[in-house]
Design a protein around this motif. Structure first.
Motif, PDB file in Angstrom:
ATOM      1  N   LEU A  74     -39.328  92.945 -42.579  1.00 44.28           N
ATOM      2  CA  LEU A  74     -38.365  92.965 -41.478  1.00 44.28           C
ATOM      3  C   LEU A  74     -39.053  93.097 -40.126  1.00 44.28           C
ATOM      4  N   VAL A  75     -38.543  92.373 -39.134  1.00 42.99           N
ATOM      5  CA  VAL A  75     -38.941  92.558 -37.744  1.00 42.99           C
ATOM      6  C   VAL A  75     -37.900  93.450 -37.073  1.00 42.99           C
ATOM      7  N   ASP A  76     -36.611  93.170 -37.341  1.00 46.14           N
ATOM      8  CA  ASP A  76     -35.487  93.958 -36.837  1.00 46.14           C
ATOM      9  C   ASP A  76     -34.823  94.690 -37.995  1.00 46.14           C
ATOM     10  N   GLU A  77     -34.102  95.769 -37.685  1.00 45.21           N
ATOM     11  CA  GLU A  77     -33.283  96.415 -38.714  1.00 45.21           C
ATOM     12  C   GLU A  77     -32.127  95.484 -39.036  1.00 45.21           C
ATOM     13  N   ILE A  78     -31.770  95.419 -40.321  1.00 52.18           N
ATOM     14  CA  ILE A  78     -30.661  94.548 -40.723  1.00 52.18           C
ATOM     15  C   ILE A  78     -29.633  95.330 -41.529  1.00 52.18           C
ATOM     16  N   ARG A  79     -28.417  94.803 -41.535  1.00 51.30           N
ATOM     17  CA  ARG A  79     -27.319  95.362 -42.321  1.00 51.30           C
ATOM     18  C   ARG A  79     -26.600  94.204 -43.000  1.00 51.30           C
ATOM     19  N   GLU A  80     -25.785  94.540 -43.984  1.00 51.63           N
ATOM     20  CA  GLU A  80     -25.005  93.509 -44.672  1.00 51.63           C
ATOM     21  C   GLU A  80     -24.174  92.720 -43.668  1.00 51.63           C
ATOM     22  N   ASN A  81     -24.091  91.415 -43.891  1.00 54.51           N
ATOM     23  CA  ASN A  81     -23.339  90.453 -43.087  1.00 54.51           C
ATOM     24  C   ASN A  81     -23.995  90.086 -41.759  1.00 54.51           C
ATOM     25  N   VAL A 111     -27.247  88.228 -44.359  1.00 53.26           N
ATOM     26  CA  VAL A 111     -27.617  89.312 -45.267  1.00 53.26           C
ATOM     27  C   VAL A 111     -26.474  89.530 -46.248  1.00 53.26           C
ATOM     28  N   LYS A 112     -26.755  89.280 -47.523  1.00 52.54           N
ATOM     29  CA  LYS A 112     -25.752  89.411 -48.577  1.00 52.54           C
ATOM     30  C   LYS A 112     -25.636  90.868 -49.029  1.00 52.54           C
ATOM     31  N   PHE A 113     -26.791  91.544 -49.104  1.00 54.09           N
ATOM     32  CA  PHE A 113     -26.857  92.926 -49.579  1.00 54.09           C
ATOM     33  C   PHE A 113     -28.133  93.534 -49.029  1.00 54.09           C
ATOM     34  N   PHE A 114     -28.078  94.787 -48.581  1.00 54.39           N
ATOM     35  CA  PHE A 114     -29.299  95.490 -48.188  1.00 54.39           C
ATOM     36  C   PHE A 114     -29.114  96.979 -48.420  1.00 54.39           C
ATOM     37  N   ASN A 115     -29.993  97.563 -49.235  1.00 55.45           N
ATOM     38  CA  ASN A 115     -29.960  98.987 -49.542  1.00 55.45           C
ATOM     39  C   ASN A 115     -31.006  99.673 -48.662  1.00 55.45           C
ATOM     40  N   GLU A 116     -30.542 100.398 -47.638  1.00 57.35           N
ATOM     41  CA  GLU A 116     -31.462 101.041 -46.695  1.00 57.35           C
ATOM     42  C   GLU A 116     -32.304 102.120 -47.365  1.00 57.35           C
ATOM     43  N   LEU A 117     -31.730 102.834 -48.336  1.00 53.97           N
ATOM     44  CA  LEU A 117     -32.471 103.908 -49.004  1.00 53.97           C
ATOM     45  C   LEU A 117     -33.625 103.375 -49.844  1.00 53.97           C
ATOM     46  N   LYS A 118     -33.380 102.277 -50.551  1.00 53.81           N
ATOM     47  CA  LYS A 118     -34.421 101.700 -51.412  1.00 53.81           C
ATOM     48  C   LYS A 118     -35.286 100.678 -50.674  1.00 53.81           C
ATOM     49  N   LEU A 125     -39.947  83.240 -54.176  1.00 55.65           N
ATOM     50  CA  LEU A 125     -39.985  83.261 -52.721  1.00 55.65           C
ATOM     51  C   LEU A 125     -39.283  84.493 -52.161  1.00 55.65           C
ATOM     52  N   ASN A 126     -39.912  85.108 -51.151  1.00 51.22           N
ATOM     53  CA  ASN A 126     -39.348  86.263 -50.457  1.00 51.22           C
ATOM     54  C   ASN A 126     -39.119  85.924 -48.993  1.00 51.22           C
ATOM     55  N   ALA A 127     -38.098  86.503 -48.409  1.00 48.30           N
ATOM     56  CA  ALA A 127     -37.843  86.358 -46.978  1.00 48.30           C
ATOM     57  C   ALA A 127     -38.759  87.323 -46.232  1.00 48.30           C
ATOM     58  N   VAL A 128     -39.459  86.800 -45.208  1.00 53.26           N
ATOM     59  CA  VAL A 128     -40.342  87.612 -44.378  1.00 53.26           C
ATOM     60  C   VAL A 128     -40.094  87.264 -42.913  1.00 53.26           C
ATOM     61  N   ASN A 129     -40.614  88.080 -42.007  1.00 53.28           N
ATOM     62  CA  ASN A 129     -40.398  87.880 -40.554  1.00 53.28           C
ATOM     63  C   ASN A 129     -38.913  87.780 -40.246  1.00 53.28           C
ATOM     64  N   VAL A 130     -38.124  88.649 -40.869  1.00 53.78           N
ATOM     65  CA  VAL A 130     -36.657  88.601 -40.753  1.00 53.78           C
ATOM     66  C   VAL A 130     -36.228  89.217 -39.420  1.00 53.78           C
ATOM     67  N   LYS A 131     -35.476  88.422 -38.642  1.00 47.80           N
ATOM     68  CA  LYS A 131     -34.966  88.860 -37.335  1.00 47.80           C
ATOM     69  C   LYS A 131     -33.468  88.585 -37.276  1.00 47.80           C
ATOM     70  N   ARG A 132     -32.742  89.459 -36.578  1.00 50.84           N
ATOM     71  CA  ARG A 132     -31.322  89.191 -36.348  1.00 50.84           C
ATOM     72  C   ARG A 132     -31.200  87.985 -35.444  1.00 50.84           C
ATOM     73  N   ALA A 133     -30.261  87.116 -35.768  1.00 52.58           N
ATOM     74  CA  ALA A 133     -30.069  85.882 -34.988  1.00 52.58           C
ATOM     75  C   ALA A 133     -29.256  86.144 -33.726  1.00 52.58           C
TER      76      ALA A 133
END
Length: 63
Positions: free
Chosen positions: A34-41, A6-13, A55-63
């Protein structure tokens, strides 16, 4: 499944960008994909789906 960081993620937006580990390409991610909550890095796995502006990222899960 693609691997990335995750390079950047704005939780508010509710959106951000994920950098693909293999291609160094950046992909847009929306909170609806998102499947899981994510944060930068966070290391993540994701699928790609065609969106309105590419292209958009979908089904995003923390590894």
């Amino acid at each position: 499944m693609n691997n990335g960081k995750v390079k950047f993620f704005n939780e508010l937006k509710g959106f951000g960008f994920i950098k693909d580990t293999n291609s160094d390409q950046d992909y847009f991610v929306h909170v609806s994909g998102l499947v899981d909550e994510i944060r930068e890095n966070d290391e993540v796995t994701f699928d790609l789906q065609e969106g309105k502006k590419g292209l958009n990222a979908v089904n995003v899960k923390r590894a």
